[in-house]
Design an enzyme around this catalytic site. Sequence first.
Site, PDB file in Angstrom:
ATOM      1  N   LYS A  92      12.653  14.570  27.272  1.00 54.50           N
ATOM      2  CA  LYS A  92      12.973  16.160  27.126  1.00 54.50           C
ATOM      3  C   LYS A  92      14.304  16.179  28.039  1.00 54.50           C
ATOM      4  O   LYS A  92      14.317  15.332  28.913  1.00 54.50           O
ATOM      5  CB  LYS A  92      12.198  17.034  27.560  1.00 54.50           C
ATOM      6  CG  LYS A  92      12.128  18.567  26.995  1.00 54.50           C
ATOM      7  CD  LYS A  92      11.649  18.861  25.847  1.00 54.50           C
ATOM      8  CE  LYS A  92      11.727  20.060  25.276  1.00 54.50           C
ATOM      9  NZ  LYS A  92      11.099  20.353  24.206  1.00 54.50           N
ATOM     10  N   VAL A 193       9.242  36.545  20.395  1.00 57.36           N
ATOM     11  CA  VAL A 193       9.755  36.580  18.721  1.00 57.36           C
ATOM     12  C   VAL A 193      11.069  35.914  18.169  1.00 57.36           C
ATOM     13  O   VAL A 193      11.804  36.761  17.636  1.00 57.36           O
ATOM     14  CB  VAL A 193       9.378  38.086  17.946  1.00 57.36           C
ATOM     15  CG1 VAL A 193       7.830  38.113  17.842  1.00 57.36           C
ATOM     16  CG2 VAL A 193      10.075  39.036  18.671  1.00 57.36           C
ATOM     17  N   HIS A 195      12.646  31.876  17.439  1.00 56.73           N
ATOM     18  CA  HIS A 195      12.599  31.210  16.094  1.00 56.73           C
ATOM     19  C   HIS A 195      11.142  31.172  15.792  1.00 56.73           C
ATOM     20  O   HIS A 195      10.844  31.471  14.479  1.00 56.73           O
ATOM     21  CB  HIS A 195      13.319  29.905  16.536  1.00 56.73           C
ATOM     22  CG  HIS A 195      14.636  29.764  16.405  1.00 56.73           C
ATOM     23  ND1 HIS A 195      15.387  29.819  17.666  1.00 56.73           N
ATOM     24  CD2 HIS A 195      15.608  29.896  15.393  1.00 56.73           C
ATOM     25  CE1 HIS A 195      16.541  30.012  17.560  1.00 56.73           C
ATOM     26  NE2 HIS A 195      16.836  29.980  16.327  1.00 56.73           N
TER      27      HIS A 195
HETATM   28  P1  NAD Z   1      13.455  30.928  21.003  1.00 60.07           P
HETATM   29  O1  NAD Z   1      14.383  30.906  22.170  1.00 60.07           O
HETATM   30  O2  NAD Z   1      14.120  31.169  19.576  1.00 60.07           O
HETATM   31  O3  NAD Z   1      12.370  32.042  21.344  1.00 60.07           O
HETATM   32  C1  NAD Z   1      11.843  32.331  22.406  1.00 60.07           C
HETATM   33  C2  NAD Z   1      11.802  33.782  22.643  1.00 60.07           C
HETATM   34  O4  NAD Z   1      10.970  34.159  23.533  1.00 60.07           O
HETATM   35  C3  NAD Z   1      13.154  34.392  22.698  1.00 60.07           C
HETATM   36  O5  NAD Z   1      13.447  35.517  21.555  1.00 60.07           O
HETATM   37  C4  NAD Z   1      12.984  35.012  24.280  1.00 60.07           C
HETATM   38  O6  NAD Z   1      13.803  36.236  24.216  1.00 60.07           O
HETATM   39  C5  NAD Z   1      11.685  35.340  24.370  1.00 60.07           C
HETATM   40  N1  NAD Z   1      11.275  35.627  25.705  1.00 60.07           N
HETATM   41  C6  NAD Z   1      11.833  34.642  26.664  1.00 60.07           C
HETATM   42  N2  NAD Z   1      10.924  35.021  27.962  1.00 60.07           N
HETATM   43  C7  NAD Z   1      10.251  36.016  27.331  1.00 60.07           C
HETATM   44  C8  NAD Z   1       9.129  36.513  28.267  1.00 60.07           C
HETATM   45  N3  NAD Z   1       9.141  36.490  29.604  1.00 60.07           N
HETATM   46  N4  NAD Z   1       8.447  37.744  27.479  1.00 60.07           N
HETATM   47  C9  NAD Z   1       8.844  37.833  26.264  1.00 60.07           C
HETATM   48  N5  NAD Z   1       9.761  37.141  25.642  1.00 60.07           N
HETATM   49  C10 NAD Z   1      10.283  36.210  26.103  1.00 60.07           C
HETATM   50  O7  NAD Z   1      12.584  29.656  21.223  1.00 60.07           O
HETATM   51  P2  NAD Z   1      11.585  28.865  20.077  1.00 60.07           P
HETATM   52  O8  NAD Z   1      12.282  27.674  19.289  1.00 60.07           O
HETATM   53  O9  NAD Z   1      11.105  30.142  19.259  1.00 60.07           O
HETATM   54  O10 NAD Z   1      10.332  28.255  20.923  1.00 60.07           O
HETATM   55  C11 NAD Z   1       9.302  29.016  21.503  1.00 60.07           C
HETATM   56  C12 NAD Z   1       8.489  28.161  22.582  1.00 60.07           C
HETATM   57  O11 NAD Z   1       7.772  27.333  21.499  1.00 60.07           O
HETATM   58  C13 NAD Z   1       9.279  27.506  23.517  1.00 60.07           C
HETATM   59  O12 NAD Z   1       8.226  27.374  24.579  1.00 60.07           O
HETATM   60  C14 NAD Z   1       9.521  26.001  22.956  1.00 60.07           C
HETATM   61  O13 NAD Z   1       9.536  24.923  23.775  1.00 60.07           O
HETATM   62  C15 NAD Z   1       8.245  26.008  22.318  1.00 60.07           C
HETATM   63  N6  NAD Z   1       8.397  25.059  21.000  1.00 60.07           N
HETATM   64  C16 NAD Z   1       9.369  25.331  19.872  1.00 60.07           C
HETATM   65  C17 NAD Z   1       9.568  24.464  18.984  1.00 60.07           C
HETATM   66  C18 NAD Z   1      10.376  24.632  17.958  1.00 60.07           C
HETATM   67  O14 NAD Z   1      10.328  24.071  16.522  1.00 60.07           O
HETATM   68  N7  NAD Z   1      11.265  25.497  17.944  1.00 60.07           N
HETATM   69  C19 NAD Z   1       8.684  23.453  18.844  1.00 60.07           C
HETATM   70  C20 NAD Z   1       7.261  23.087  19.637  1.00 60.07           C
HETATM   71  C21 NAD Z   1       7.501  24.162  20.829  1.00 60.07           C
END
Ligand code: NAD
Length: 366
Positions: A92, A193, A195
């Site tokens: 990472k 909410v 991605h």
């Molecule tokens: P993203 O940045 O699109 O979404 C995260 C959301 O969480 C954002 O809208 C942000 O404003 C919100 N957020 C941040 N802190 C917050 C809080 N304290 N309270 C409420 N909302 C809050 O990211 P993503 O791609 O949706 O990923 C979300 C999580 O899933 C991350 O931990 C990421 O590592 C994990 N993840 C993502 C993927 C992927 O395919 N994108 C794969 C595996 C794991």
Amino acid sequence: MVELKEVELKKDKSVFGQISEHNHEKVVFCHDKETGLKAIIGIHNTVLGPALGGTRMWSYASEAEALDDVLRLSRGMTYKAAISGLNLGGGKAVIIGDAKKDKSEALLRRFGRFVKNLNGAYITAEDVGMTTKDMEYIRMETEHVSGLPESMGGGGDPSPVTAYGTYMGMKAAAKKAFGSDSLNGKKISVQGVGHVGGYLVELLAKENAQIFITDIYEDRLREVSAKYNAKVVGMDEIYDLDVDIYSPCALGGTINDNTLGRLKSKVIAGCANNQLRDETVHGPALTEKGILHAPDFLINAGGLINVYSELQGYNRESAYAQTERIYGFTLDIFDKAEQEGIYTQLAATKMAEQRINSISKVRSTY
Ligand code: NAD
């Protein structure tokens, strides 16, 4: 329950102390004065294959926090790949900075050069704070990038597949906790909410779940709320809701000393990495409280499965089919945890370690 502070005190907080704690192979500190780049690449384990894991850009409160994040996340990637049966190691990267203000083409391409210099030991992809456009800049400097847009021969945004796997894991947890995997009428809180969280809410809405959402970004909240009839709640209020399922989909560490006593759900199943602030403390504590926790690195593996498929010539159908298997794997982990009297995250970790150890023996004879 052991006090978190006590556990923290016992840990060696020096850089090498932290690197050796979970046996990371390599940690690269990347710096460039011109562009303002400050990044850390963590390579946890490459027994099964090259270390693959996304790059996250975040305004960390301190460099120590960034190091902690990259070490925890890269380790999680090792286990995620191993438990999903992929021939990948865990890595990472984190870029320290404000994703909305501090990015430039030069900074991203400079970061790409650092990835290139690792000669394929680390393959990067998109994570929190990064966009497809950013990945294109990194790709200009190194071929070791996955999760590229379909127009560039990749599998596109992995988030819908991650959401699908998380949904499968959530359904498996519902089956175990409530006797049925139907989410119809279940009260489910989704924290974040973005991605993945957005796509997950879409799947939950199709099943007529009662959805509660929270996020930092109000515009996004309004949009998701209107589209899927989800009720908006406060960022702190989410921990006190009387729901069936709590789904952490923002950042890690939300199950901690401050939140544990407040959580009322029977199930926790979300896509965020490293949901347990301290696994050895908060994992057993959840079991004690009778909360069934679907291990994060198992149920959020859909994106990695999608990206892995890309390395072998992308096939969407097979990526989804493989992701669907998360349902069965999650039930297996619950059984293992029950049989061995251990918490679910540990059961998943043990399963992943078994695979890595057995393959390392195969390779030692090569
Ligand atoms: P993203 O940045 O699109 O979404 C995260 C959301 O969480 C954002 O809208 C942000 O404003 C919100 N957020 C941040 N802190 C917050 C809080 N304290 N309270 C409420 N909302 C809050 O990211 P993503 O791609 O949706 O990923 C979300 C999580 O899933 C991350 O931990 C990421 O590592 C994990 N993840 C993502 C993927 C992927 O395919 N994108 C794969 C595996 C794991």
